[in-house]
Design a protein around this motif. Sequence first.
Motif, PDB file in Angstrom:
ATOM      1  N   ALA A   1      16.739  19.657   9.592  1.00 53.99           N
ATOM      2  CA  ALA A   1      18.179  19.488   9.273  1.00 53.99           C
ATOM      3  C   ALA A   1      18.695  18.146   9.046  1.00 53.99           C
ATOM      4  N   ILE A   2      18.605  17.370  10.022  1.00 56.04           N
ATOM      5  CA  ILE A   2      19.109  15.833   9.987  1.00 56.04           C
ATOM      6  C   ILE A   2      18.693  15.102   9.093  1.00 56.04           C
ATOM      7  N   VAL A   3      17.275  15.390   8.660  1.00 52.99           N
ATOM      8  CA  VAL A   3      16.809  14.433   7.387  1.00 52.99           C
ATOM      9  C   VAL A   3      17.415  14.775   6.253  1.00 52.99           C
ATOM     10  N   ILE A   4      17.508  16.145   5.902  1.00 53.52           N
ATOM     11  CA  ILE A   4      17.626  16.807   4.438  1.00 53.52           C
ATOM     12  C   ILE A   4      19.258  16.710   4.276  1.00 53.52           C
ATOM     13  N   GLY A   5      20.090  16.756   5.798  1.00 48.26           N
ATOM     14  CA  GLY A   5      21.383  16.548   5.672  1.00 48.26           C
ATOM     15  C   GLY A   5      21.846  15.452   5.520  1.00 48.26           C
TER      16      GLY A   5
ATOM     17  N   ILE B   1      11.713  26.071   8.230  1.00 49.20           N
ATOM     18  CA  ILE B   1      12.314  25.635   6.976  1.00 49.20           C
ATOM     19  C   ILE B   1      13.548  26.422   6.637  1.00 49.20           C
ATOM     20  N   GLY B   2      13.663  27.500   6.843  1.00 55.50           N
ATOM     21  CA  GLY B   2      15.031  28.381   6.864  1.00 55.50           C
ATOM     22  C   GLY B   2      15.975  27.945   7.704  1.00 55.50           C
ATOM     23  N   LEU B   3      15.714  27.669   8.863  1.00 49.61           N
ATOM     24  CA  LEU B   3      16.739  26.877   9.660  1.00 49.61           C
ATOM     25  C   LEU B   3      17.106  25.609   9.479  1.00 49.61           C
ATOM     26  N   GLY B   4      16.263  24.894   8.995  1.00 48.93           N
ATOM     27  CA  GLY B   4      16.371  23.464   8.578  1.00 48.93           C
ATOM     28  C   GLY B   4      17.302  23.140   7.417  1.00 48.93           C
ATOM     29  N   LEU B   5      16.800  23.964   6.463  1.00 48.65           N
ATOM     30  CA  LEU B   5      17.642  24.026   5.194  1.00 48.65           C
ATOM     31  C   LEU B   5      19.028  24.512   5.278  1.00 48.65           C
ATOM     32  N   HIS B   6      19.469  25.695   6.060  1.00 47.18           N
ATOM     33  CA  HIS B   6      20.560  26.325   6.137  1.00 47.18           C
ATOM     34  C   HIS B   6      21.648  25.311   6.683  1.00 47.18           C
ATOM     35  N   ASN B   7      20.928  24.753   8.177  1.00 41.95           N
ATOM     36  CA  ASN B   7      21.950  23.897   8.923  1.00 41.95           C
ATOM     37  C   ASN B   7      22.091  22.656   8.201  1.00 41.95           C
ATOM     38  N   ALA B   8      21.269  22.109   7.437  1.00 42.28           N
ATOM     39  CA  ALA B   8      21.189  20.731   6.699  1.00 42.28           C
ATOM     40  C   ALA B   8      22.662  20.656   5.812  1.00 42.28           C
ATOM     41  N   THR B   9      22.957  21.903   5.471  1.00 38.90           N
ATOM     42  CA  THR B   9      24.141  21.785   4.538  1.00 38.90           C
ATOM     43  C   THR B   9      25.480  21.414   5.387  1.00 38.90           C
ATOM     44  N   TYR B  10      25.354  22.099   6.660  1.00 37.25           N
ATOM     45  CA  TYR B  10      26.383  21.917   7.709  1.00 37.25           C
ATOM     46  C   TYR B  10      26.447  20.409   8.410  1.00 37.25           C
ATOM     47  N   ILE B  11      25.360  20.020   8.588  1.00 42.17           N
ATOM     48  CA  ILE B  11      24.998  18.613   9.136  1.00 42.17           C
ATOM     49  C   ILE B  11      25.467  17.454   8.163  1.00 42.17           C
ATOM     50  N   ALA B  12      25.188  17.996   6.696  1.00 37.87           N
ATOM     51  CA  ALA B  12      25.516  17.092   5.965  1.00 37.87           C
ATOM     52  C   ALA B  12      27.164  16.635   5.812  1.00 37.87           C
TER      53      ALA B  12
ATOM     54  N   VAL C   1      28.911  16.628   8.588  1.00 39.98           N
ATOM     55  CA  VAL C   1      29.010  15.629   9.662  1.00 39.98           C
ATOM     56  C   VAL C   1      28.825  14.368   9.166  1.00 39.98           C
ATOM     57  N   TYR C   2      27.662  14.186   8.562  1.00 36.94           N
ATOM     58  CA  TYR C   2      27.444  12.896   7.898  1.00 36.94           C
ATOM     59  C   TYR C   2      28.368  12.158   7.212  1.00 36.94           C
ATOM     60  N   ARG C   3      28.837  13.136   6.175  1.00 35.04           N
ATOM     61  CA  ARG C   3      30.091  12.716   5.311  1.00 35.04           C
ATOM     62  C   ARG C   3      31.347  12.309   6.079  1.00 35.04           C
ATOM     63  N   ALA C   4      31.726  12.978   7.132  1.00 34.12           N
ATOM     64  CA  ALA C   4      32.951  12.647   7.742  1.00 34.12           C
ATOM     65  C   ALA C   4      32.575  11.406   8.435  1.00 34.12           C
TER      66      ALA C   4
END
Length: 218
Positions: free
Chosen positions: A33-37, A93-104, A106-109
């Motif tokens: 999640a943190i990498v894909i995010g 993979i499911g956990l990572g991809l799903h949460n990556a969109t939310y963590i993204a 956080v990165y954007r902010a």
Amino acid sequence: MEWNWAFAFAILPRLLEGAKITIVATFLGFLIAIVIGLAIALGRRSQQAWIARSVGLCADFIRGTPLLVQLYVLFFVLPNIGIVLSPLTAGVIGLGLHNATYIAEVYRAGIESISRGQWEASKACNLSIGQTWRHIIIPQAIPPMVPALANYLIAMFKETPLLSAITVYEIMGEALGAASRTYQYLEPVTMVGGFFLIISLVCAYLARVLEERVRIYQ
């Protein structure tokens, strides 16, 4: 309804095995999640409009559909096109991809919190885009993100019971298996609840410690 200590001790080894799977799935999913995010956050800032728009649409689609549906797609639907994943792999993979969109987000902010003067100073120093990101922007943007990232780690940990729907025998799956065989739900469900509570409190404490150290470092 009375607490059966003999039954509780009997199922404890299986629950501990399930707990290992829960922890592994959480941390592997968080790593994804943190990498894909970060990749999503950077993609949405791309100067190429089609890249930014495509990444944004994909992120919105994943964020707008339930995690359980995504797990079913990964485990039950993908084999129809020749992609077969093990239950744990599909779950991670499911956990990572799903949460990556939310963590993204956080990165954007965090990235947008960097003043424009930092970008202009980087250009004045003749730094390349890559050098600006590596040495100026990301080191300043990440520390304020630590509390939010820690919260998402805890949230992911509490989402792992959904993996039992695709036959991942994490702690909740083991508990439900024991309960369905004996029709005794009090002990396994209570023990699982206690496990999640203890780990969540420990993670929250460690997150506060890390946040304090980051603040001192800054």
